[in-house]
Motif scaffolding. Structure first.
Motif, PDB file in Angstrom:
ATOM      1  N   VAL A 259      34.352  36.363  43.826  1.00 25.70           N
ATOM      2  CA  VAL A 259      33.757  35.699  42.672  1.00 25.70           C
ATOM      3  C   VAL A 259      33.539  36.715  41.552  1.00 25.70           C
ATOM      4  CG1 VAL A 259      31.814  34.348  41.806  1.00 25.70           C
ATOM      5  CG2 VAL A 259      32.605  34.034  44.167  1.00 25.70           C
ATOM      6  N   SER A 260      34.191  36.489  40.428  1.00 25.42           N
ATOM      7  CA  SER A 260      34.029  37.368  39.267  1.00 25.42           C
ATOM      8  C   SER A 260      32.832  36.912  38.435  1.00 25.42           C
ATOM      9  CB  SER A 260      35.295  37.347  38.412  1.00 25.42           C
ATOM     10  OG  SER A 260      36.402  37.836  39.127  1.00 25.42           O
ATOM     11  N   LEU A 261      32.138  37.876  37.826  1.00 18.61           N
ATOM     12  CA  LEU A 261      30.937  37.573  37.045  1.00 18.61           C
ATOM     13  C   LEU A 261      30.941  38.376  35.749  1.00 18.61           C
ATOM     14  CD1 LEU A 261      28.053  36.375  36.646  1.00 18.61           C
ATOM     15  CD2 LEU A 261      27.189  38.302  38.011  1.00 18.61           C
ATOM     16  N   ILE A 262      30.806  37.666  34.633  1.00 19.55           N
ATOM     17  CA  ILE A 262      30.631  38.270  33.313  1.00 19.55           C
ATOM     18  C   ILE A 262      29.296  37.805  32.779  1.00 19.55           C
ATOM     19  CG2 ILE A 262      31.529  38.466  30.957  1.00 19.55           C
ATOM     20  CD1 ILE A 262      33.372  39.680  33.079  1.00 19.55           C
ATOM     21  N   GLY A 263      28.495  38.727  32.219  1.00 17.26           N
ATOM     22  CA  GLY A 263      27.178  38.308  31.768  1.00 17.26           C
ATOM     23  C   GLY A 263      26.652  39.071  30.575  1.00 17.26           C
ATOM     24  N   VAL A 264      25.719  38.444  29.887  1.00 13.30           N
ATOM     25  CA  VAL A 264      25.002  39.044  28.762  1.00 13.30           C
ATOM     26  C   VAL A 264      23.869  39.875  29.355  1.00 13.30           C
ATOM     27  CG1 VAL A 264      23.673  38.556  26.680  1.00 13.30           C
ATOM     28  CG2 VAL A 264      25.549  37.037  27.347  1.00 13.30           C
ATOM     29  N   ALA A 265      24.019  41.196  29.367  1.00 12.01           N
ATOM     30  CA  ALA A 265      23.018  42.011  30.076  1.00 12.01           C
ATOM     31  C   ALA A 265      22.968  43.432  29.546  1.00 12.01           C
ATOM     32  CB  ALA A 265      23.315  42.025  31.579  1.00 12.01           C
ATOM     33  N   LEU A 266      21.812  44.065  29.738  1.00  8.94           N
ATOM     34  CA  LEU A 266      21.617  45.464  29.366  1.00  8.94           C
ATOM     35  C   LEU A 266      22.329  46.389  30.352  1.00  8.94           C
ATOM     36  CD1 LEU A 266      17.795  45.127  28.746  1.00  8.94           C
ATOM     37  CD2 LEU A 266      19.434  45.718  26.960  1.00  8.94           C
ATOM     38  N   PRO A 267      22.873  47.505  29.882  1.00  4.31           N
ATOM     39  CA  PRO A 267      23.584  48.410  30.794  1.00  4.31           C
ATOM     40  C   PRO A 267      22.701  49.035  31.865  1.00  4.31           C
ATOM     41  CG  PRO A 267      23.366  49.387  28.610  1.00  4.31           C
ATOM     42  CD  PRO A 267      22.952  47.955  28.479  1.00  4.31           C
ATOM     43  N   THR A 268      21.464  49.388  31.518  1.00  2.00           N
ATOM     44  CA  THR A 268      20.604  50.030  32.512  1.00  2.00           C
ATOM     45  C   THR A 268      20.256  49.078  33.652  1.00  2.00           C
ATOM     46  OG1 THR A 268      18.735  49.511  31.065  1.00  2.00           O
ATOM     47  CG2 THR A 268      19.597  51.741  30.967  1.00  2.00           C
ATOM     48  N   ASP A 269      19.970  47.819  33.309  1.00  2.00           N
ATOM     49  CA  ASP A 269      19.671  46.819  34.332  1.00  2.00           C
ATOM     50  C   ASP A 269      20.907  46.491  35.168  1.00  2.00           C
ATOM     51  OD1 ASP A 269      17.066  46.568  33.422  1.00  2.00           O
ATOM     52  OD2 ASP A 269      17.541  44.915  32.076  1.00  2.00           O
ATOM     53  N   SER A 270      22.064  46.518  34.522  1.00  2.00           N
ATOM     54  CA  SER A 270      23.308  46.079  35.161  1.00  2.00           C
ATOM     55  C   SER A 270      23.928  47.124  36.064  1.00  2.00           C
ATOM     56  CB  SER A 270      24.337  45.711  34.078  1.00  2.00           C
ATOM     57  OG  SER A 270      23.859  44.725  33.228  1.00  2.00           O
ATOM     58  N   LYS A 271      23.590  48.383  35.844  1.00  2.00           N
ATOM     59  CA  LYS A 271      24.308  49.489  36.478  1.00  2.00           C
ATOM     60  C   LYS A 271      24.479  49.344  37.993  1.00  2.00           C
ATOM     61  CE  LYS A 271      24.485  54.561  36.274  1.00  2.00           C
ATOM     62  NZ  LYS A 271      24.391  54.925  37.689  1.00  2.00           N
ATOM     63  N   PRO A 272      23.435  49.010  38.768  1.00  2.00           N
ATOM     64  CA  PRO A 272      23.630  48.895  40.224  1.00  2.00           C
ATOM     65  C   PRO A 272      24.627  47.807  40.610  1.00  2.00           C
ATOM     66  CG  PRO A 272      21.282  48.991  39.670  1.00  2.00           C
ATOM     67  CD  PRO A 272      22.026  48.778  38.395  1.00  2.00           C
ATOM     68  N   PHE A 273      24.640  46.722  39.857  1.00  2.00           N
ATOM     69  CA  PHE A 273      25.546  45.610  40.160  1.00  2.00           C
ATOM     70  C   PHE A 273      26.961  45.895  39.672  1.00  2.00           C
ATOM     71  CE2 PHE A 273      21.275  43.632  39.565  1.00  2.00           C
ATOM     72  CZ  PHE A 273      21.057  43.300  40.909  1.00  2.00           C
ATOM     73  N   LEU A 274      27.071  46.622  38.567  1.00  2.00           N
ATOM     74  CA  LEU A 274      28.392  47.031  38.086  1.00  2.00           C
ATOM     75  C   LEU A 274      29.048  47.995  39.070  1.00  2.00           C
ATOM     76  CD1 LEU A 274      27.503  47.637  34.324  1.00  2.00           C
ATOM     77  CD2 LEU A 274      29.014  45.840  35.188  1.00  2.00           C
ATOM     78  N   GLU A 275      28.241  48.880  39.629  1.00  2.00           N
ATOM     79  CA  GLU A 275      28.779  49.909  40.520  1.00  2.00           C
ATOM     80  C   GLU A 275      29.369  49.328  41.794  1.00  2.00           C
ATOM     81  OE1 GLU A 275      25.501  52.587  40.959  1.00  2.00           O
ATOM     82  OE2 GLU A 275      26.103  53.811  39.218  1.00  2.00           O
ATOM     83  N   ASP A 276      28.789  48.224  42.293  1.00  2.00           N
ATOM     84  CA  ASP A 276      29.317  47.660  43.546  1.00  2.00           C
ATOM     85  C   ASP A 276      30.212  46.441  43.300  1.00  2.00           C
ATOM     86  OD1 ASP A 276      27.658  45.444  43.167  1.00  2.00           O
ATOM     87  OD2 ASP A 276      26.977  45.420  45.244  1.00  2.00           O
ATOM     88  N   GLY A 277      30.435  46.091  42.032  1.00  2.00           N
ATOM     89  CA  GLY A 277      31.380  45.033  41.710  1.00  2.00           C
ATOM     90  C   GLY A 277      30.823  43.627  41.739  1.00  2.00           C
ATOM     91  N   SER A 278      29.524  43.464  41.994  1.00  2.00           N
ATOM     92  CA  SER A 278      28.954  42.117  41.980  1.00  2.00           C
ATOM     93  C   SER A 278      28.832  41.584  40.547  1.00  2.00           C
ATOM     94  CB  SER A 278      27.595  42.085  42.684  1.00  2.00           C
ATOM     95  OG  SER A 278      26.750  43.113  42.233  1.00  2.00           O
ATOM     96  N   LEU A 279      28.815  42.488  39.575  1.00  2.00           N
ATOM     97  CA  LEU A 279      28.924  42.143  38.157  1.00  2.00           C
ATOM     98  C   LEU A 279      30.118  42.920  37.610  1.00  2.00           C
ATOM     99  CD1 LEU A 279      27.849  40.886  35.502  1.00  2.00           C
ATOM    100  CD2 LEU A 279      26.297  42.841  35.306  1.00  2.00           C
ATOM    101  N   ASP A 280      31.104  42.212  37.081  1.00  2.00           N
ATOM    102  CA  ASP A 280      32.315  42.892  36.612  1.00  2.00           C
ATOM    103  C   ASP A 280      32.110  43.597  35.284  1.00  2.00           C
ATOM    104  OD1 ASP A 280      34.852  42.053  38.412  1.00  2.00           O
ATOM    105  OD2 ASP A 280      33.360  40.462  38.410  1.00  2.00           O
TER     106      ASP A 280
END
Length: 346
Positions: A259-280
Motif C-alpha cells: 500500500v503506497s501512501l502520500i500525505g501532507v506532513a512535516l518532515p520531522t514527524d514523517s521521518k520514521p515512517f519515511l525511513e521504513d516505507g510506510s509513508l512514501d
C-alpha cells in the motif's frame, strides 16, 4: 511495483521543488502547545493570528514564525486558538479578540461558513480581516495568505501517488482531517480531477474518510480501511496528522510494499515512517515561513499597503499574488523522502 517511485523523473521533481521552499531559512518548531500570549514587543499594531487549533506541531511551527515576525517588524502578535478543531470554539476566540480591539484578525477557519457572521462583526468594528492556511468566506476577507497554488498542489499529490505505486491503475482511498476544512477539500478535488483526467484506471474506494485532525483517529480508521479493502493499492492523506496515523496503520500491518501512501506532513514527524516505507512521500511547505508571511502581510494591510506579485518579503523571498489581487501565495511545495527528511528542522 511501488519501488519504481524512485525513478529519475521523481528525483528531478523533488530537487526542483526543494529549491523553491527549502532555502527560506526554517527555524525549529517549538516543543510545547501554542501559547495565547502576545509576542514581546512594544509595537502599536495588534495582529491576531488564529489557527485551526493549538498544540499540534504544524501550528506550533506557524506560531514560531508569526511571533518572530512580530519581533522583527515591531508589531504585537497574539497567537491564539481552540484546543480542538472546532468552528464554534473559533468563534468564541474571535469574539474575544474583537473585544480586545485588535487591528487585524487572521484566521485559518475550521468551517468557513460558520465564521462568516463573526468576521463580519469584526469588520463592522473597523478590524481588518484575513485568512491564512485555509480560506474563509472570500466576500469578507481583505487579504488571503495561502501556502501553495491549490490546483498545482492537488494535482501534484495524485502524481506522487502514481509514482509511488509504480502503475496507473488500482484502488485508492482518501483520508483527510476535518471534513469541512476548505483547503483540504480543495486539494482533494484537484487530486480527483487529476486522477479523472490523467489516470482513469485508478478507482477511488468509498467516500473521503474524516479524522478530526487526530492522529489516533486516522490510525484506527486506516486499520478499518485496510481490513475492509485487502486489494487497496494506495492512500492519499490530507492534513498534517492524518498521514502519520495512516502510516502507523500500514507499518503495524507490514503493508509497506503493498500500500503506497502520500500525505501532507512535516518532515520531522514523517521521518520514521519515511525511513521504513510506510509513508512514501510527505509533501508540504515551511509552516514557520507561513506564519511569518501572515504577520508581514497583516502589517502591510493594517498600514494600507498592497503586496504586489513578485514582491520580495524579507526572510521569505518573492511571493506570488493571484489575479484577484488579494490572494498571496507562499511558494511551491517541497517533497520530503527518506533521503532528505533529516535535512529539515520543522
Amino acid at each position: 511495483m511501488k519501488k519504481l517511485a524512485t525513478g529519475l523523473l521523481s528525483g528531478m521533481l523533488v530537487l526542483g521543488l526543494l529549491a523553491g521552499c527549502g532555502q527560506k531559512g526554517a527555524a525549529p518548531a517549538p516543543g510545547g502547545d501554542a501559547a495565547q500570549e502576545p509576542s514581546q514587543t512594544s509595537g502599536s499594531l495588534k495582529i491576531a493570528v488564529v489557527p485551526k487549533l493549538i498544540g499540534i506541531p504544524y501550528f506550533n511551527a506557524s506560531e514560531q514564525g508569526a511571533k518572530q515576525a512580530g519581533e522583527d517588524l515591531g508589531v504585537e502578535v497574539i497567537y491564539t486558538g481552540p484546543t480542538q478543531a472546532d468552528a464554534a470554539a473559533q468563534v468564541k476566540v474571535i469574539e474575544d479578540l474583537i473585544s480586545k480591539k485588535v487591528d487585524v484578525i487572521a484566521v485559518a477557519p475550521n468551517d468557513p461558513a460558520a465564521l462568516t457572521p463573526v468576521l463580519k462583526k469584526a469588520k463592522a468594528q473597523g478590524i481588518k480581516v484575513m485568512d491564512w492556511d485555509t480560506k474563509a468566506d472570500q466576500s469578507v476577507v481583505d487579504l488571503s495568505v495561502q501556502q501553495v497554488d491549490d490546483e498545482v498542489y492537488g494535482r501534484h499529490m495524485a502524481d506522487l501517488l502514481v509514482q509511488a505505486m509504480g502503475k496507473e491503475e488500482g484502488n485508492v482511498a482518501i483520508v483527510t482531517g476535518g471534513l469541512s476544512a476548505q483547503n483540504l477539500n480543495t486539494w482533494i478535488d484537484w487530486s480527483l480531477k487529476q486522477i479523472q483526467e490523467k489516470y482513469p484506471n485508478l478507482k477511488i474506494i468509498g467516500e473521503k474518510i474524516g479524522t478530526d485532525e487526530k492522529q489516533q483517529v486516522a490510525y484506527q480508521k486506516t486499520l478499518d480501511l485496510l481490513k475492509a479493502n485487502p486489494d487497496l493499492d494506495g492512500i492519499l492523506a490530507y492534513s498534517t496528522v492524518a498521514p502519520l496515523g495512516a502510516a502507523q496503520a500500514i507499518q503495524e500491518k507490514g503493508l509497506q510494499d503493498k500500500v503506497s501512501l502520500i500525505g501532507v506532513a512535516l518532515p520531522t514527524d514523517s521521518k520514521p515512517f519515511l525511513e521504513d516505507g510506510s509513508l512514501d512521500t510527505a509533501t508540504l511547505w515551511n509552516p514557520v515561513n507561513l506564519g511569518y508571511l501572515t504577520v508581514a502581510a497583516a502589517k502591510e494591510l493594517a498600514e494600507g499597503k498592497t503586496i504586489e506579485n513578485g514582491q520580495d518579503i524579507p526572510n521569505i523571498g518573492k511571493v506570488e499574488v493571484k489575479e484577484d489581487g488579494k490572494t498571496v501565495i507562499l511558494g511551491p511545495p517541497s517533497d520530503f523522502t527518506k533521503e532528505n527528511a533529516g535535512d529539515y528542522n520543522f
